[in-house]
Design a protein around this motif. Structure first.
Motif, PDB file in Angstrom:
ATOM      1  N   ASP A   1       0.826  -1.206   0.000  1.00 30.66           N
ATOM      2  CA  ASP A   1       0.000   0.000   0.000  1.00 30.66           C
ATOM      3  C   ASP A   1       0.865   1.264   0.000  1.00 30.66           C
ATOM      4  O   ASP A   1       0.391   2.359   0.228  1.00 30.66           O
TER       5      ASP A   1
ATOM      6  N   GLN B   1      -8.438  -1.057  -3.523  1.00 31.16           N
ATOM      7  CA  GLN B   1      -9.140   0.219  -3.701  1.00 31.16           C
ATOM      8  C   GLN B   1      -8.691   0.797  -5.038  1.00 31.16           C
ATOM      9  O   GLN B   1      -7.720   0.334  -5.626  1.00 31.16           O
TER      10      GLN B   1
ATOM     11  N   ASP C   1      -1.496   4.267  -0.740  1.00 28.32           N
ATOM     12  CA  ASP C   1      -2.920   4.151  -0.429  1.00 28.32           C
ATOM     13  C   ASP C   1      -3.069   3.410   0.893  1.00 28.32           C
ATOM     14  O   ASP C   1      -3.172   2.184   0.918  1.00 28.32           O
TER      15      ASP C   1
ATOM     16  N   ASP D   1      -5.424   2.933   2.937  1.00 27.62           N
ATOM     17  CA  ASP D   1      -6.644   2.156   3.224  1.00 27.62           C
ATOM     18  C   ASP D   1      -6.992   1.182   2.105  1.00 27.62           C
ATOM     19  O   ASP D   1      -8.132   0.743   1.985  1.00 27.62           O
ATOM     20  N   GLY D   2      -6.004   0.828   1.284  1.00 29.35           N
ATOM     21  CA  GLY D   2      -6.276  -0.095   0.181  1.00 29.35           C
ATOM     22  C   GLY D   2      -5.019  -0.803  -0.247  1.00 29.35           C
ATOM     23  O   GLY D   2      -4.532  -1.691   0.422  1.00 29.35           O
TER      24      GLY D   2
END
Length: 115
Positions: free
Chosen positions: A19, A39, A104, A106-107
């Motif tokens: 991430d 995401q 990222d 949160d993904g």
């Protein structure tokens, strides 16, 4: 050019999660065969094993500039990947030697390795 098999998951020899905005590379004698996007993500670098055969950020795959032979040996119209955002839940398939996603927290992505 490699063909995706119906049982491509049987070709997986490992995986990695990322991430961060850092390159993910496969172990020796392996390539990245699939990339799953947890995401929405826009890879900043995607380097193909064979740049002429698989989508990548270095050069246009399947773009030959010779109108008389395009349809019979290489195809035509391919562009180098630049700024393309892949939606959450999508998977792309190919043969790459590295991928660098955008950061990222949160993904991120999951990459799958194969031979």
């Amino acid at each position: 050019m490699g063909m995706i098999k119906n049982d491509w998951t049987g070709s997986i020899t490992g995986s990695a999660y990322c991430d961060a905005a850092s390159a993910v590379t496969p172990p020796p004698n392996k390539v990245i065969i699939a990339i799953y996007f947890i995401q929405d993500n826009t890879p900043t670098a995607l380097i193909a094993e064979s740049t002429g055969d698989y989508v990548n950020t270095a050069v246009a795959a399947h773009e030959q500039d010779t109108a008389t032979t395009n349809a019979t040996d290489h195809g035509d119209g391919g562009l180098a990947l630049s700024g393309a955002k892949f939606p959450a839940g999508s998977t792309i398939y190919g043969r790459w030697t590295s991928v660098t996603p955008e950061a990222d927290a949160d993904g991120g992505i999951i990459v799958y390795f194969g031979e």
